[in-house]
Write an enzyme that holds these catalytic residues in place. Structure first.
Site, PDB file in Angstrom:
ATOM      1  N   HIS A 405     -40.470  14.295 -32.763  1.00 56.85           N
ATOM      2  CA  HIS A 405     -41.082  14.074 -31.636  1.00 56.85           C
ATOM      3  C   HIS A 405     -42.507  14.522 -31.722  1.00 56.85           C
ATOM      4  O   HIS A 405     -42.724  15.554 -32.318  1.00 56.85           O
ATOM      5  CB  HIS A 405     -40.493  14.597 -30.512  1.00 56.85           C
ATOM      6  CG  HIS A 405     -39.096  14.039 -30.036  1.00 56.85           C
ATOM      7  ND1 HIS A 405     -38.897  12.483 -29.722  1.00 56.85           N
ATOM      8  CD2 HIS A 405     -37.759  14.554 -29.754  1.00 56.85           C
ATOM      9  CE1 HIS A 405     -37.715  12.411 -29.549  1.00 56.85           C
ATOM     10  NE2 HIS A 405     -36.949  13.741 -29.612  1.00 56.85           N
ATOM     11  N   CYS A 454     -44.480   9.726 -32.642  1.00 51.94           N
ATOM     12  CA  CYS A 454     -44.920   8.839 -31.548  1.00 51.94           C
ATOM     13  C   CYS A 454     -46.443   9.346 -31.464  1.00 51.94           C
ATOM     14  O   CYS A 454     -46.746  10.451 -31.717  1.00 51.94           O
ATOM     15  CB  CYS A 454     -44.401   8.806 -30.491  1.00 51.94           C
ATOM     16  SG  CYS A 454     -42.820   7.897 -30.449  1.00 51.94           S
TER      17      CYS A 454
END
Length: 824
Positions: A405, A454
């Site tokens: 993440h 991301c």
């Protein structure tokens, strides 16, 4: 006669440990420091400039108690502790000058500078009577060194120079010769050289034709180097010995490139890596002739296997394609790969395990020193980066890959650790731009960041941190798996598969092209894929001005101490326990084997080797593991790796008639003490129904990355590239892991020469790694709406599912099977 071992110190070689000083020199220094005004207590205080040399209260007490012994010396005890921690002569001199002990500083300087070393040893000679023999002994050291030759115990009249000429030869000249080199009261002896008189007719050079046939032209190799297979982290030793008159000289070659340190008959390389594999040969020559040794192949094994029965099949064994020879080179290549999957407060991921494993195999083929880590918390990520920076140096290629993440705010990228709270901010994450700044200070030739995460904005973050001014180095490459304010994806499958980015990158990373050209082609490949078009596109940012490629060769920097220090620092994190056989009272022999799946994940294998005839059945299980390990006891002692929790096809081949059990140990970075477990043997005799138990406790130290103590905070330390006490000056690892020296308070350990800047941003008061209270979730949130994941729209995507690289299977990727990969 004094031995050569303690006299291997070259003139002015300050990078060696203080333990290389002679007993007399250490005793003299101790005498100078055994005083209250400017002595050992002041020295113990000054050496704390480098935290790993700091003495604990118990050690200081032990120093004081030395005065109770008639021959005890507090200073000598302190010097021994510093020697065990690899304190260099340079740092000791620095400390003596800082505490203004001029007498001790002057003595140390004189002692080091007056040491000398024999660089050319006399060689055995065979010549005809009436001929001529020249024995040569050369040394380096202080000026006005003296030479004296001996035949046996008798001095040779006129033998007071580096060369001893025997002409014309008579039978009285036959015998063993040795040379003594002296300076003042210090002296060393050369090796013995046998002069033999051959009475047969010789050539015009006086060399017997029986020893030197015409085809050899006066130089004869009597011992050829041999091919070898060496495990990473072990030592390599190649020998080539020749007879010649005048004495021969040697020059070793690696892949047809001369080696600056290979100028004697024996070539030794400590802590080998994949960069040391290839073809070796030695050129032997003197003033008149030269010959070449046999060319031998040296293979470097991964080091994750102990013997042939316990071997991980590694893609590095597959020959890489021929590469174009580039004028650019790296002094070394180092990679840190981090993959976070099992988040405590966020959706878990699957692809990072396969992605890190894939990149490890590929980068190893490119001779990178790879550290691969899974599931790191905040502290462990910071410590891992600090240790990674210690492997960087002038001219090194550094590569950092992260899968997990992440997010990006105002051009600043952040990697999210597994313990980040639900509403995390930059304080809970690792700041990529700060890592870049610290890498630049190491004067690397290439800095590559591959961020598989991301890049959506994090609305919980207010004011973004302000990075310091970056140097203009023109050596930076950023490869983002997706564009700004966009997400990266992985395929939601039951089995193991790569993320989108690595699926395309692995097909290009071995190409001999400039890094930016290679990544451009990856971007083009991704752009041609219907499933990612309009949703995920690789973004490349770079200021790389030279044609540097990941395939560039490694060429030594000319500083073997620096290379050895870097190799040792890497090898520390990849030490596996030795395979062993346990003998039980009943006569059963149990074999324990160990293999590394990642740098912080280890597999233990048990199998029965010998089983007495009166025992009908038996099995060996592992129990009672050291506390702190991340493991599920229900998944230990399994018959295959899949049941033990590993999704990777390590393909450990075992004879079918020898059943065994696997146990997978995760999170070794959290191991705070030595790994201990119990081997429980359960068996039944043929004439009894009752099961019998025997137990043995096994201690295997701290394996793999656990030696680096990544769970411990690194003390703040600013780094300057001009510092005289960084990796250029220290010949040993700047971290002091357990198992490589004495123990001392963990809170006082740190990495020397760390490239870290001041950690004020990361160490704000009150910062807690514990989850925050439930509240507003971190954005962007996951979106599984049908509008985004239209299962009918995308076209099939052919990809590689299985590992290692090269086993390709066609799969159909559909967006209905995709989730936000590494999403915030």
């Amino acid at each position: 006669m004094t031995g050569l071992g303690q006299d291997r110190l070259e003139m002015g070689d300050w990078n060696l440990s203080i333990g290389t000083l002679s007993e007399g020199a250490q005793s003299r220094l101790a005498d100078m420091l055994d005083n209250a005004k400017c002595g050992w207590r002041q020295l113990a205080n000054v050496v704390t400039e480098e935290p790993r040399f700091r003495c604990s209260e118990n050690e200081m007490t032990s120093c004081s108690l030395q005065v109770l012994s008639p021959t005890g010396s507090p200073s000598r005890y302190l010097l021994e502790r510093l020697s065990e921690r690899s304190c260099t002569l340079a740092f000791l001199l620095h400390c003596l000058k800082k505490m203004e002990h001029h007498e001790a500083a002057q003595y140390l300087t004189a002692n080091v500078m007056e040491r000398f070393q024999i660089t050319v040893q006399p060689q055995a000679q065979h010549a005809t009577e009436g001929g001529r023999v020249v024995l040569v002994c050369k040394a380096i050291g202080p000026a006005a060194m003296g030479y004296q030759w001996f035949r046996g115990k008798e001095e040779v009249l006129g033998g007071s120079g580096p060369e001893l000429v025997l002409c014309p030869l008579t039978p009285t000249h036959q015998g063993h010769y040795i040379c003594r080199v002296n300076h003042g009261e210090n002296f060393i002896f050369s090796q013995w050289a046998h002069v033999r008189i051959v009475r047969s007719a010789g050539s015009s050079t006086g060399v017997s034709s029986s020893f030197f046939p015409p085809s050899v032209s006066g130089v004869r190799i009597v011992r050829q180097p041999r091919p070898q297979v060496v495990a990473e982290g072990d030592s390599l030793c190649l020998d080539c010995f020749a007879e010649a008159n005048p004495p021969p000289q040697y020059q070793w070659y690696h892949n047809k490139q001369s080696m600056p340190t290979g100028k004697i008959s024996t070539l030794r390389i400590l802590c080998v890596t994949t960069a040391d594999r290839g073809m070796y040969s030695c050129r032997v020559f003197n003033l008149y002739h030269e010959v070449w040794s046999d060319q031998v192949h040296v293979k470097i094994d991964p080091g994750s296997s102990i013997d042939a029965s316990w071997e991980e099949i590694d893609a590095a064994a597959t020959p890489s394609p021929a590469r174009q020879i580039s004028k650019l080179y790296a002094t070394d290549k180092v990679a840190l790969l981090m993959g976070n999957m099992n988040y405590l407060h966020h959706r878990p991921l699957r692809a990072p395990m396969a992605d890190v494993h894939e990149m490890t195999n590929l980068l190893r083929q490119l001779d990178f020193k790879v550290v691969s880590l899974l599931d790191l918390n905040w502290q462990e990520m910071h410590s891992a980066v600090t240790e990674f920076l210690l492997l960087l140096d002038r001219g090194v290629y550094g590569l950092l890959y992260f899968a997990g993440h992440g997010y990006e705010n105002y051009g600043n990228s952040f990697m999210v650790p597994i313990d980040a709270p639900a509403s995390y901010t930059s304080e809970n994450c690792l700041w990529v731009q700060d890592v870049l700044q610290r890498m630049q200070e190491r004067e690397t030739s290439l800095n590559v960041f591959l961020l598989d995460m991301c890049r959506k904005r994090n609305l919980n973050d207010g004011v973004p941190p302000q990075p310091g001014q970056l140097k203009v180095t023109a050596n930076i490459v950023f490869g983002y798996a997706t564009c700004v304010d966009a997400e990266a994806f992985e395929v939601n499958k039951d089995d193991l598969s790569n993320g989108i980015f690595i699926n395309f990158l692995k097909q290009r990373v071995m190409e001999d092209e400039k890094v930016t050209v290679m990544l451009d082609r990856v971007a083009e490949d991704m752009g041609r894929c219907e499933i990612t078009r309009g949703r995920q596109a690789l973004e490349l940012r770079s200021n790389l001005s030279e044609r540097r490629a990941l395939t560039d060769r490694i060429q030594s920097s000319g500083c073997p101490e620096t290379t050895s220090a870097r190799n040792l620092q890497w090898a520390i994190a990849h030490v596996l326990p030795k395979s062993r056989n346990l003998q039980f009272d009943c006569g059963v022999t149990v074999q324990l084997g160990f293999a590394a799946e990642f740098s912080n994940i280890m597999i233990i294998y048990t199998r029965i080797l010998e089983n007495p005839k009166d025992i009908a059945s038996c099995s060996a299980h592992l129990t009672d593991f050291t506390e702190g390990l991340d493991m599920d006891l229900k998944m230990s002692n399994q018959e295959n790796l899949l049941d033990a929790g590993s999704l990777l096809p390590m393909e450990i081949l075992l004879p079918a008639e020898l059943p065994g059990l696997y146990t997978r140990l995760k999170g070794l970075q959290r191991l705070t003490k030595e790994l201990t477990f119990t081997v429980c043997l359960q068996y039944k005799y043929t004439n009894l129904d009752e099961e019998v138990h025997e137990r043995q406790t096994v201690t295997v130290g701290k394996p793999l990355v656990s030696k680096l103590n990544l769970h411990e905070p690194r003390l703040p330390r600013s780094y300057s590239a001009s510092s005289s006490f960084d990796l250029h000056s220290f010949s040993h690892s700047s971290s002091f892991p357990e198992g490589f020296g004495p123990s001392f308070p963990a809170s006082e350990t740190s990495s020397i020469g760390s490239a870290s800047t001041t950690w004020s941003y990361y160490s704000q008061p009150g910062l807690s790694a514990t989850p925050s209270s439930p509240g507003k979730l971190n954005l962007p949130v996951e979106d599984d709406s049908p509008e985004l994941f239209d299962s009918d729209a995308p076209q099939p995507l052919t990809t590689s599912k299985s590992l290692p690289h090269g086993q390709v299977e066609d799969l159909t990727y559909r967006f209905s099977n995709m989730h936000n990969f590494h999403s915030c």
